[in-house]
Motif scaffolding. Structure first.
Motif, PDB file in Angstrom:
ATOM      1  N   PRO A  80     -64.784  32.911   6.871  1.00  0.00           N
ATOM      2  CA  PRO A  80     -64.253  34.138   7.467  1.00  0.00           C
ATOM      3  C   PRO A  80     -63.062  34.669   6.679  1.00  0.00           C
ATOM      4  CG  PRO A  80     -63.532  32.223   8.714  1.00  0.00           C
ATOM      5  CD  PRO A  80     -64.512  31.723   7.695  1.00  0.00           C
ATOM      6  N   VAL A  81     -62.905  35.987   6.696  1.00  0.00           N
ATOM      7  CA  VAL A  81     -61.772  36.637   6.031  1.00  0.00           C
ATOM      8  C   VAL A  81     -60.732  36.972   7.087  1.00  0.00           C
ATOM      9  CG1 VAL A  81     -61.025  38.642   4.704  1.00  0.00           C
ATOM     10  CG2 VAL A  81     -63.212  37.541   4.176  1.00  0.00           C
ATOM     11  N   ASP A  82     -59.533  36.433   6.940  1.00  0.00           N
ATOM     12  CA  ASP A  82     -58.489  36.625   7.948  1.00  0.00           C
ATOM     13  C   ASP A  82     -58.020  38.068   8.027  1.00  0.00           C
ATOM     14  OD1 ASP A  82     -58.569  33.877   8.392  1.00  0.00           O
ATOM     15  OD2 ASP A  82     -57.063  33.490   6.851  1.00  0.00           O
ATOM     16  N   ASP A  83     -57.886  38.707   6.864  1.00  0.00           N
ATOM     17  CA  ASP A  83     -57.347  40.066   6.810  1.00  0.00           C
ATOM     18  C   ASP A  83     -58.204  40.879   5.839  1.00  0.00           C
ATOM     19  OD1 ASP A  83     -55.827  42.407   6.207  1.00  0.00           O
ATOM     20  OD2 ASP A  83     -54.021  41.389   6.903  1.00  0.00           O
ATOM     21  N   LYS A  84     -59.049  41.743   6.378  1.00  0.00           N
ATOM     22  CA  LYS A  84     -59.964  42.509   5.530  1.00  0.00           C
ATOM     23  C   LYS A  84     -59.235  43.520   4.657  1.00  0.00           C
ATOM     24  CE  LYS A  84     -64.090  41.956   8.360  1.00  0.00           C
ATOM     25  NZ  LYS A  84     -65.198  42.623   9.095  1.00  0.00           N
ATOM     26  N   VAL A  85     -58.100  44.000   5.117  1.00  0.00           N
ATOM     27  CA  VAL A  85     -57.321  44.948   4.302  1.00  0.00           C
ATOM     28  C   VAL A  85     -56.817  44.260   3.035  1.00  0.00           C
ATOM     29  CG1 VAL A  85     -55.258  46.397   4.212  1.00  0.00           C
ATOM     30  CG2 VAL A  85     -56.662  46.350   6.292  1.00  0.00           C
ATOM     31  N   LEU A  86     -56.262  43.049   3.203  1.00  0.00           N
ATOM     32  CA  LEU A  86     -55.796  42.300   2.046  1.00  0.00           C
ATOM     33  C   LEU A  86     -56.970  41.921   1.136  1.00  0.00           C
ATOM     34  CD1 LEU A  86     -53.109  39.859   3.522  1.00  0.00           C
ATOM     35  CD2 LEU A  86     -52.739  41.948   2.193  1.00  0.00           C
ATOM     36  N   PHE A  87     -58.079  41.531   1.754  1.00  0.00           N
ATOM     37  CA  PHE A  87     -59.240  41.113   0.955  1.00  0.00           C
ATOM     38  C   PHE A  87     -59.763  42.264   0.103  1.00  0.00           C
ATOM     39  CE2 PHE A  87     -63.876  40.964   0.542  1.00  0.00           C
ATOM     40  CZ  PHE A  87     -64.016  39.804  -0.194  1.00  0.00           C
ATOM     41  N   TRP A  88     -60.016  43.401   0.722  1.00  0.00           N
ATOM     42  CA  TRP A  88     -60.593  44.524  -0.028  1.00  0.00           C
ATOM     43  C   TRP A  88     -59.574  45.156  -0.973  1.00  0.00           C
ATOM     44  CZ3 TRP A  88     -65.442  44.666  -0.705  1.00  0.00           C
ATOM     45  CH2 TRP A  88     -66.318  44.216   0.276  1.00  0.00           C
ATOM     46  N   GLY A  89     -58.310  45.150  -0.574  1.00  0.00           N
ATOM     47  CA  GLY A  89     -57.285  45.655  -1.489  1.00  0.00           C
ATOM     48  C   GLY A  89     -57.174  44.791  -2.733  1.00  0.00           C
ATOM     49  N   SER A  90     -57.174  43.477  -2.556  1.00  0.00           N
ATOM     50  CA  SER A  90     -57.091  42.555  -3.688  1.00  0.00           C
ATOM     51  C   SER A  90     -58.347  42.639  -4.555  1.00  0.00           C
ATOM     52  CB  SER A  90     -56.898  41.118  -3.197  1.00  0.00           C
ATOM     53  OG  SER A  90     -55.723  41.001  -2.432  1.00  0.00           O
ATOM     54  N   THR A  91     -59.507  42.748  -3.896  1.00  0.00           N
ATOM     55  CA  THR A  91     -60.756  42.893  -4.637  1.00  0.00           C
ATOM     56  C   THR A  91     -60.744  44.165  -5.480  1.00  0.00           C
ATOM     57  OG1 THR A  91     -61.983  41.700  -2.918  1.00  0.00           O
ATOM     58  CG2 THR A  91     -63.261  43.078  -4.426  1.00  0.00           C
ATOM     59  N   GLY A  92     -60.256  45.248  -4.886  1.00  0.00           N
ATOM     60  CA  GLY A  92     -60.191  46.520  -5.608  1.00  0.00           C
ATOM     61  C   GLY A  92     -59.296  46.452  -6.837  1.00  0.00           C
ATOM     62  N   VAL A  93     -58.138  45.803  -6.691  1.00  0.00           N
ATOM     63  CA  VAL A  93     -57.227  45.665  -7.836  1.00  0.00           C
ATOM     64  C   VAL A  93     -57.896  44.866  -8.947  1.00  0.00           C
ATOM     65  CG1 VAL A  93     -55.089  44.571  -8.628  1.00  0.00           C
ATOM     66  CG2 VAL A  93     -55.092  45.941  -6.537  1.00  0.00           C
ATOM     67  N   CYS A  94     -58.539  43.746  -8.608  1.00  0.00           N
ATOM     68  CA  CYS A  94     -59.199  42.914  -9.617  1.00  0.00           C
ATOM     69  C   CYS A  94     -60.307  43.677 -10.336  1.00  0.00           C
ATOM     70  CB  CYS A  94     -59.771  41.647  -8.976  1.00  0.00           C
ATOM     71  SG  CYS A  94     -58.522  40.485  -8.377  1.00  0.00           S
ATOM     72  N   VAL A  95     -61.077  44.455  -9.574  1.00  0.00           N
ATOM     73  CA  VAL A  95     -62.177  45.218 -10.175  1.00  0.00           C
ATOM     74  C   VAL A  95     -61.642  46.316 -11.092  1.00  0.00           C
ATOM     75  CG1 VAL A  95     -64.071  46.813  -9.661  1.00  0.00           C
ATOM     76  CG2 VAL A  95     -63.816  44.706  -8.337  1.00  0.00           C
ATOM     77  N   LEU A  96     -60.598  47.010 -10.665  1.00  0.00           N
ATOM     78  CA  LEU A  96     -60.047  48.113 -11.462  1.00  0.00           C
ATOM     79  C   LEU A  96     -59.351  47.636 -12.733  1.00  0.00           C
ATOM     80  CD1 LEU A  96     -58.612  50.390  -8.625  1.00  0.00           C
ATOM     81  CD2 LEU A  96     -60.609  50.826 -10.070  1.00  0.00           C
ATOM     82  N   LEU A  97     -58.906  46.391 -12.749  1.00  0.00           N
ATOM     83  CA  LEU A  97     -58.242  45.891 -13.947  1.00  0.00           C
ATOM     84  C   LEU A  97     -59.172  45.883 -15.152  1.00  0.00           C
ATOM     85  CD1 LEU A  97     -56.059  42.912 -12.667  1.00  0.00           C
ATOM     86  CD2 LEU A  97     -55.275  45.130 -13.499  1.00  0.00           C
ATOM     87  N   GLY A  98     -60.465  45.642 -14.915  1.00  0.00           N
ATOM     88  CA  GLY A  98     -61.421  45.601 -16.017  1.00  0.00           C
ATOM     89  C   GLY A  98     -61.398  46.861 -16.869  1.00  0.00           C
ATOM     90  N   PRO A  99     -61.728  48.045 -16.294  1.00  0.00           N
ATOM     91  CA  PRO A  99     -61.676  49.271 -17.095  1.00  0.00           C
ATOM     92  C   PRO A  99     -60.270  49.617 -17.569  1.00  0.00           C
ATOM     93  CG  PRO A  99     -62.145  49.755 -14.767  1.00  0.00           C
ATOM     94  CD  PRO A  99     -62.282  48.280 -14.945  1.00  0.00           C
ATOM     95  N   ALA A 100     -59.243  49.256 -16.796  1.00  0.00           N
ATOM     96  CA  ALA A 100     -57.868  49.548 -17.224  1.00  0.00           C
ATOM     97  C   ALA A 100     -57.516  48.783 -18.499  1.00  0.00           C
ATOM     98  CB  ALA A 100     -56.883  49.202 -16.112  1.00  0.00           C
ATOM     99  N   PHE A 101     -57.970  47.529 -18.603  1.00  0.00           N
ATOM    100  CA  PHE A 101     -57.641  46.705 -19.752  1.00  0.00           C
ATOM    101  C   PHE A 101     -58.359  47.139 -21.025  1.00  0.00           C
ATOM    102  CE2 PHE A 101     -56.406  42.797 -17.010  1.00  0.00           C
ATOM    103  CZ  PHE A 101     -55.134  43.328 -16.849  1.00  0.00           C
ATOM    104  N   VAL A 102     -59.485  47.849 -20.890  1.00  0.00           N
ATOM    105  CA  VAL A 102     -60.195  48.309 -22.096  1.00  0.00           C
ATOM    106  C   VAL A 102     -59.950  49.791 -22.362  1.00  0.00           C
ATOM    107  CG1 VAL A 102     -61.994  46.557 -21.867  1.00  0.00           C
ATOM    108  CG2 VAL A 102     -62.336  48.793 -20.807  1.00  0.00           C
ATOM    109  N   SER A 103     -59.016  50.396 -21.641  1.00  0.00           N
ATOM    110  CA  SER A 103     -58.748  51.823 -21.802  1.00  0.00           C
ATOM    111  C   SER A 103     -57.897  52.145 -23.021  1.00  0.00           C
ATOM    112  CB  SER A 103     -58.042  52.362 -20.548  1.00  0.00           C
ATOM    113  OG  SER A 103     -56.743  51.768 -20.424  1.00  0.00           O
ATOM    114  N   GLY A 104     -57.283  51.125 -23.612  1.00  0.00           N
ATOM    115  CA  GLY A 104     -56.400  51.345 -24.748  1.00  0.00           C
ATOM    116  C   GLY A 104     -54.935  51.393 -24.373  1.00  0.00           C
TER     117      GLY A 104
END
Length: 349
Positions: free
Chosen positions: A163-187
């Motif tokens: 179970p996920v205790d806090d869905k806001v923290l879970f999805w917020g953290s997931t979003g940051v991790c996912v967005l880092l990928g394109p950010a790191f290859v943006s130059g």
């Protein structure tokens, strides 16, 4: 470029990405990812292992080898124990891929970040990194499959998703991790998106779970170790070390350079090995990548070959998974020559 100018962006990135990874771990991002992998594998260990390979490779490429080795390791070891699977399969999968999958992007390894200024821009780095990066991962996967083929034939009972205790923290953290990928290859200088991501998560946790924000989130010991290594190698290089290494590594053979770098990494850690040998390889992008192959992929013989490996061993000890120096060495003696030679051949292709 002076020492402070070189080390500052690297340290900022290291601190920021560690904070992101630790907070994402507390939000159960990695736990849920591992459990979803167990569900997707439908009770077959070989399917679960392939999904862990994908997860470990992706984490290493986007969030650095330290994230894979330090944070994913306890998750998959705990999962293996609960599923009744021998844990060494997953232990070696995380630590080996943390090293061999760390060639593709500058953010994947501190050595890559240090080397980035030797390339004209991100595209010129990717031009020479993608072939050896793919070769290194594929060779690692094949060697793991051969060494642990008996474990891969096992089955297990599919567990429930935690179970996920806090869905806001879970999805917020997931979003940051996912967005880092394109950010790191943006130059963009990687310290900037990493810092923005870290600040965003700190702000989110400040509202949702302030107790998680502790000074221990900051990798103080790791940062101090990096600073000491920079200083020590600078001193030794000023007193003749570079001349000795130049004679050993030669000036023409990329394989000889990689092998010399790998030996140096296993003797004295990959960061000082890179710093000491950087001037020897700075004359061409291909030689710089050969150096990175040696220090990133070739450091898997000794438990002190990289900071990530040392931290991985601590996590294994905490999970009561015994990895002796001999157990690590004999398996590394199989992988390391294959992955170094194969990656160098792919570099020249």
């Amino acid at each position: 470029m002076n020492l402070v100018a070189r080390i500052a962006p690297v340290l900022v990135f290291l601190i920021a990405v560690t904070v992101i990874a630790e907070l994402a771990d507390q939000a159960k991002v990695f736990d849920v990812a591992a459990r979803e992998a167990a569900h997707l594998a439908r009770g077959r260990v070989w399917r679960l292992w392939l999904l862990v390979v994908v997860l470990a490779t992706g984490l290493t490429i986007v969030l650095s080898l330290d994230t894979c080795a330090v944070l994913l390791t306890p998750v998959v070891l705990s999962m293996a124990r609960q599923l009744g699977i021998p844990p060494k399969l997953f232990a070696f999968t995380t630590v080996w891929l943390a090293g061999t999958a760390s060639l593709l992007l500058p953010v994947s390894n501190l050595t890559n970040l240090l080397a980035l200024h030797q390339f004209e821009h991100l595209h010129s780095y990717l031009t020479v990194s993608w072939r050896p990066a793919i070769a290194a991962v594929l060779i690692t996967v094949v060697v793991l499959a051969v060494l642990f083929h008996r474990d891969l034939r096992r089955t297990y009972v599919v567990p429930p998703t935690p179970p996920v205790d806090d869905k806001v923290l879970f999805w917020g953290s997931t979003g940051v991790c996912v967005l880092l990928g394109p950010a790191f290859v943006s130059g963009i200088e990687v310290a900037w998106p990493a810092s923005v991501g870290a600040l965003a998560l700190v702000g989110l946790f400040a509202f949702r779970r302030r107790s998680a924000l502790r000074w221990s989130l900051l990798p103080v010991k790791l940062v101090a170790t990096v600073v000491v290594l920079f200083t020590l190698v600078g001193f030794l290089s000023a007193h003749g070390l570079q001349d000795v290494l130049s004679r050993v590594a030669g000036t023409t053979s990329e394989l000889r350079l990689s092998v010399t770098a790998a030996l140096g990494a296993n003797l004295a850690d990959n960061l000082p090995a890179y710093l000491a040998m950087e001037p020897i390889a700075a004359d061409s992008p291909h030689r710089m990548m050969a150096l990175l192959i040696g220090v990133n992929c070739g450091c898997l013989l000794t438990l002190w070959g990289s900071l990530a490996t040392l931290l991985w061993r601590d996590r294994c000890d905490a999970a009561r998974v015994d990895i002796s120096w001999w157990s690590f060495l004999w398996r590394g003696l199989i992988l390391t020559p294959l992955v170094v030679v194969g990656s160098v051949l792919a570099l020249g292709g």
